[in-house]
Design an enzyme around this catalytic site. Structure first.
Site, PDB file in Angstrom:
ATOM      1  N   ASP A 174      -5.986  -4.591   9.940  1.00  0.00           N
ATOM      2  CA  ASP A 174      -5.719  -3.214  10.348  1.00  0.00           C
ATOM      3  C   ASP A 174      -7.013  -2.396  10.378  1.00  0.00           C
ATOM      4  O   ASP A 174      -7.951  -2.680   9.631  1.00  0.00           O
ATOM      5  CB  ASP A 174      -4.719  -2.598   9.347  1.00  0.00           C
ATOM      6  CG  ASP A 174      -4.059  -1.347   9.903  1.00  0.00           C
ATOM      7  OD1 ASP A 174      -4.213  -1.053  11.107  1.00  0.00           O
ATOM      8  OD2 ASP A 174      -3.384  -0.661   9.118  1.00  0.00           O
TER       9      ASP A 174
ATOM     10  N   TRP B 236     -11.803   2.355  13.530  1.00  0.00           N
ATOM     11  CA  TRP B 236     -13.197   1.892  13.591  1.00  0.00           C
ATOM     12  C   TRP B 236     -13.826   2.310  14.924  1.00  0.00           C
ATOM     13  O   TRP B 236     -14.956   2.808  14.966  1.00  0.00           O
ATOM     14  CB  TRP B 236     -13.214   0.365  13.444  1.00  0.00           C
ATOM     15  CG  TRP B 236     -14.570  -0.256  13.345  1.00  0.00           C
ATOM     16  CD1 TRP B 236     -15.296  -0.490  12.217  1.00  0.00           C
ATOM     17  CD2 TRP B 236     -15.365  -0.763  14.437  1.00  0.00           C
ATOM     18  NE1 TRP B 236     -16.490  -1.107  12.528  1.00  0.00           N
ATOM     19  CE2 TRP B 236     -16.553  -1.277  13.883  1.00  0.00           C
ATOM     20  CE3 TRP B 236     -15.193  -0.828  15.822  1.00  0.00           C
ATOM     21  CZ2 TRP B 236     -17.564  -1.859  14.654  1.00  0.00           C
ATOM     22  CZ3 TRP B 236     -16.196  -1.402  16.599  1.00  0.00           C
ATOM     23  CH2 TRP B 236     -17.365  -1.904  16.011  1.00  0.00           C
TER      24      TRP B 236
ATOM     25  N   HIS C 295     -10.551  -3.345  18.981  1.00  0.00           N
ATOM     26  CA  HIS C 295      -9.846  -4.639  18.999  1.00  0.00           C
ATOM     27  C   HIS C 295     -10.811  -5.775  19.366  1.00  0.00           C
ATOM     28  O   HIS C 295     -10.718  -6.874  18.827  1.00  0.00           O
ATOM     29  CB  HIS C 295      -8.664  -4.599  19.976  1.00  0.00           C
ATOM     30  CG  HIS C 295      -7.577  -3.640  19.562  1.00  0.00           C
ATOM     31  ND1 HIS C 295      -7.111  -3.577  18.269  1.00  0.00           N
ATOM     32  CD2 HIS C 295      -6.869  -2.710  20.261  1.00  0.00           C
ATOM     33  CE1 HIS C 295      -6.156  -2.652  18.186  1.00  0.00           C
ATOM     34  NE2 HIS C 295      -6.010  -2.104  19.372  1.00  0.00           N
TER      35      HIS C 295
ATOM     36  N   ASN D 263       4.386  -3.372  17.855  1.00  0.00           N
ATOM     37  CA  ASN D 263       3.192  -2.940  18.585  1.00  0.00           C
ATOM     38  C   ASN D 263       3.445  -2.651  20.073  1.00  0.00           C
ATOM     39  O   ASN D 263       2.610  -2.049  20.740  1.00  0.00           O
ATOM     40  CB  ASN D 263       2.063  -3.969  18.433  1.00  0.00           C
ATOM     41  CG  ASN D 263       1.399  -3.938  17.071  1.00  0.00           C
ATOM     42  OD1 ASN D 263       0.876  -4.939  16.592  1.00  0.00           O
ATOM     43  ND2 ASN D 263       1.418  -2.785  16.409  1.00  0.00           N
ATOM     44  N   TRP D 264       4.614  -3.079  20.589  1.00  0.00           N
ATOM     45  CA  TRP D 264       4.929  -2.760  21.991  1.00  0.00           C
ATOM     46  C   TRP D 264       5.055  -1.255  22.194  1.00  0.00           C
ATOM     47  O   TRP D 264       5.002  -0.772  23.321  1.00  0.00           O
ATOM     48  CB  TRP D 264       6.241  -3.433  22.411  1.00  0.00           C
ATOM     49  CG  TRP D 264       6.192  -4.923  22.373  1.00  0.00           C
ATOM     50  CD1 TRP D 264       6.744  -5.733  21.430  1.00  0.00           C
ATOM     51  CD2 TRP D 264       5.563  -5.801  23.323  1.00  0.00           C
ATOM     52  NE1 TRP D 264       6.498  -7.058  21.728  1.00  0.00           N
ATOM     53  CE2 TRP D 264       5.774  -7.128  22.884  1.00  0.00           C
ATOM     54  CE3 TRP D 264       4.837  -5.604  24.505  1.00  0.00           C
ATOM     55  CZ2 TRP D 264       5.289  -8.237  23.570  1.00  0.00           C
ATOM     56  CZ3 TRP D 264       4.348  -6.713  25.185  1.00  0.00           C
ATOM     57  CH2 TRP D 264       4.578  -8.006  24.725  1.00  0.00           C
TER      58      TRP D 264
ATOM     59  N   ARG E 169       1.048  -1.072   2.880  1.00  0.00           N
ATOM     60  CA  ARG E 169       2.370  -1.464   3.403  1.00  0.00           C
ATOM     61  C   ARG E 169       2.290  -2.909   3.866  1.00  0.00           C
ATOM     62  O   ARG E 169       1.210  -3.376   4.235  1.00  0.00           O
ATOM     63  CB  ARG E 169       2.733  -0.644   4.663  1.00  0.00           C
ATOM     64  CG  ARG E 169       2.946   0.796   4.479  1.00  0.00           C
ATOM     65  CD  ARG E 169       3.489   1.385   5.792  1.00  0.00           C
ATOM     66  NE  ARG E 169       2.507   1.338   6.875  1.00  0.00           N
ATOM     67  CZ  ARG E 169       1.583   2.263   7.087  1.00  0.00           C
ATOM     68  NH1 ARG E 169       1.503   3.297   6.296  1.00  0.00           N
ATOM     69  NH2 ARG E 169       0.742   2.167   8.106  1.00  0.00           N
TER      70      ARG E 169
ATOM     71  N   SER F 282       4.392  -3.919   6.440  1.00  0.00           N
ATOM     72  CA  SER F 282       4.684  -3.789   7.871  1.00  0.00           C
ATOM     73  C   SER F 282       5.367  -5.004   8.489  1.00  0.00           C
ATOM     74  O   SER F 282       4.939  -5.501   9.533  1.00  0.00           O
ATOM     75  CB  SER F 282       3.390  -3.472   8.639  1.00  0.00           C
ATOM     76  OG  SER F 282       2.894  -2.233   8.222  1.00  0.00           O
TER      77      SER F 282
END
Ligand code: FPP
Length: 255
Positions: free
Chosen positions: A33, A38, A50, A81-82, A207, A209
């Protein structure tokens, strides 16, 4: 299919990247994550983060043999993530395709075996073809066992597993009385993997997730502030070393 046995508490070790960690975690799972933050901190688009994150994957995979980590499972894309923007989702899918095409030879040459977990139904055909190709190309490798969770969600995995299990019961291949804690994991995407010993999440969020919900019942957790693109082999080694000094009892009392 055999259910992986749990390892006894490992003895303490002193770690450097050069050290072989006989007592460290055998299976590490990572929630990578912080790519977006960043990139934003550098005034760049999220996809830049990414891409930096993908480079970091290579370094961490290569560190595994030095750290005694036999299984590495990484969370690349979740079923949630969609919900990101179309630009980010498309960029991530294109990054996964490029990553697989580019890394195929290097991973095969480094004796890494790659598996994917998650629901492939929603992924595009080009990507799933590459995933199949990479799995086949590395199937004979007995070095680091790398599992990439792509369109993966722990609840979704348990639901899909239950569906398959229900089909086996309906067809008379499985007796309902035989369904127990040993049976269900055979239907999970991770059926050939041991449970993770250590789960690391970068970027300061505490978390899980929806990651490896069933499998991480007895895992140790490390939530660290480092953003994924800044995560180094040294920090990985430190966390493996810390794990080696922990007292794992799996619910029992140590006499
Ligand atoms: C979470 O950071 C990261 C992701 C959803 C994608 C993970 C992908 C990679 C590390 C790159 C490629 C991986 C492979 C296997 C090639 P975030 O975007 O949620 O960061 P934020 O919380 O700072 O917004």
């Amino acid at each position: 299919m055999s259910i992986p046995s749990r390892k006894d508490k490992p003895a303490a070790s002193s770690a450097t990247p050069e050290t072989y960690h006989v007592s460290g975690p055998r299976h590490v799972a990572i929630i990578m994550d912080g790519n977006g933050r960043w990139a934003q901190a550098r005034g760049r688009p999220r996809l830049f983060g990414h891409h930096a994150g993908a480079k970091r994957v290579r370094e961490i995979v290569e560190a595994c043999p030095r750290l005694g980590v036999q299984y590495l499972t990484i969370f690349a894309f979740s079923t949630e993530n969609w919900k990101r923007t179309q630009v980010e989702v498309a960029g991530l899918m294109s990054l996964f395709r490029r990553y697989i095409s580019r890394e195929m030879q290097a991973l095969a040459a480094k004796n890494v075996r790659v598996r994917f977990i998650g629901d492939r139904e929603r992924l595009d055909a080009k990507l799933t073809a590459l995933m199949d190709q990479l799995e086949r190309a590395t199937a004979g490798n007995d070095g680091t066992q790398l599992t990439i969770a792509l369109n993966y969600g722990g609840r979704d995995e348990v639901a899909r597993a239950t569906q398959r299990l229900a089909v086996d019961i309906a067809k008379g291949r499985l007796n309902p009385d035989d369904v127990d804690e040993e049976t269900l994991p055979r239907y999970l995407d991770t059926c050939v993997l041991p449970d993770p010993d250590l789960v690391i999440r970068t970027s300061g969020e505490a978390r899980i997730s929806n990651f490896l919900l069933w499998q991480s019942a007895y895992s140790e957790y490390e939530f660290i502030d480092t953003l994924w693109p800044d995560f180094t082999e040294q920090e990985f080694a430190r966390l493996c070393d810390k794990f080696g000094n922990r007292d794992r009892r799996f619910g029992a009392v140590k006499l």
